[in-house]
Design a protein around this motif. Structure first.
Motif, PDB file in Angstrom:
ATOM      1  N   LYS A   2     -14.395 -80.846  22.830  1.00  0.00           N
ATOM      2  CA  LYS A   2     -15.252 -82.009  22.847  1.00  0.00           C
ATOM      3  C   LYS A   2     -14.444 -83.228  22.452  1.00  0.00           C
ATOM      4  N   SER A  26     -15.937 -85.819  27.365  1.00  0.00           N
ATOM      5  CA  SER A  26     -15.561 -84.573  28.036  1.00  0.00           C
ATOM      6  C   SER A  26     -16.729 -83.621  28.274  1.00  0.00           C
ATOM      7  N   ASP A  27     -17.787 -83.715  27.461  1.00  0.00           N
ATOM      8  CA  ASP A  27     -18.877 -82.749  27.553  1.00  0.00           C
ATOM      9  C   ASP A  27     -19.925 -83.214  28.561  1.00  0.00           C
ATOM     10  N   SER A  30     -23.702 -84.018  27.650  1.00  0.00           N
ATOM     11  CA  SER A  30     -24.049 -85.091  26.715  1.00  0.00           C
ATOM     12  C   SER A  30     -25.145 -85.973  27.295  1.00  0.00           C
ATOM     13  N   ASP A  93     -23.514 -84.979  19.807  1.00  0.00           N
ATOM     14  CA  ASP A  93     -22.978 -83.656  20.078  1.00  0.00           C
ATOM     15  C   ASP A  93     -24.136 -82.689  20.304  1.00  0.00           C
ATOM     16  N   ARG A  95     -24.081 -79.722  21.470  1.00  0.00           N
ATOM     17  CA  ARG A  95     -23.757 -78.327  21.185  1.00  0.00           C
ATOM     18  C   ARG A  95     -23.677 -78.076  19.682  1.00  0.00           C
TER      19      ARG A  95
END
Lengths: 114, 115
Positions: A2, A26-27, A30, A93, A95
């Protein structure tokens, strides 16, 4: 991994110009994106949040989000010397265990000359 | 209305010593967060309290760090024993609820230098 990436700068613009600050993440999952402004030695201050693709305007600030390309940007119109600060891009975040942590970029330093 | 306040603003301690950082969130904010920025790196999440309960401590670097929030008001973050790599700025933040879009307010940070 991440990550939130920002150009560290410094980004220098003359007074009255448009400052463009960019951020990539990168995720792909999101959903929530934030721009914070931090003056030297002070607390990060939320200036914009954006959740949907497209533009969101608030005064001289416009946040732009493109989830397909995984980037979010901040435009500052009619830049003023008082806008000189570090601008932090943050992504919630999803996750993370509780879904509340923010992932920050290193920040872009903006300098507006009069 | 008072913002998030942190104490001390600056602290210099020797390796192996103990330091306790304190955070007073905005009154009425149940959510309290600790973040840290070490030199040259980005601000990173450490943990999140909801009232007095630790909701998420996945960002705590190791067991030398202990955070508490007895009574659900102020919070402390203790580093014991401190190591050189613990140097950085420790930010506390608070929010009224944790829904998406809820504004998180940050304090000015506690600057820690371990020598």
């Amino acid at each position: 991994q991440k990550e939130v990436e920002q150009n560290s700068g410094p980004l220098s613009v003359p007074e009255g110009a448009i400052a463009s600050l960019n951020c990539t993440y990168s995720d792909r999952v999101s959903q929530s994106f934030f721009w914070y402004r931090q003056y030297s030695g002070k607390s990060p201050e939320l200036i914009m949040s954006i959740y949907s693709n497209g533009d969101k305007e608030d005064g001289r600030f416009t946040a732009q989000l493109n989830k397909a390309s995984q980037y979010v940007s901040l435009l500052i119109r009619d830049s003023q010397p008082s806008d000189s600060a570090t601008y932090l891009c943050a992504v919630k975040d999803v996750r993370n265990q509780a879904g509340t942590a923010l992932i920050f970029g290193k920040g872009t330093t903006l300098s507006v000359s009069s | 209305e008072a913002g998030v306040t942190q104490f001390p603003s600056h602290s210099v301690i020797e390796k192996g010593q103990t330091v306790t950082l304190r955070c007073d969130p905005i009154s009425g904010h149940d959510n309290l967060y600790w973040y840290r920025r070490v030199m040259g790196k980005e601000i990173k999440f450490l943990l999140h309290f909801v009232k007095e309960s630790k909701q998420d401590e996945s960002g705590m670097p190791n067991n030398r760090f202990l955070a508490e929030r007895t009574g659900g008001t102020y919070s402390t973050l203790k580093v014991q024993p401190a190591e050189l790599e613990d140097s950085g700025v420790y930010f506390c933040a608070s929010s009224q609820d944790r829904a998406a879009g809820n504004t998180i307010y940050f304090g000015e940070g506690s600057w820690l230098t371990v020598v």
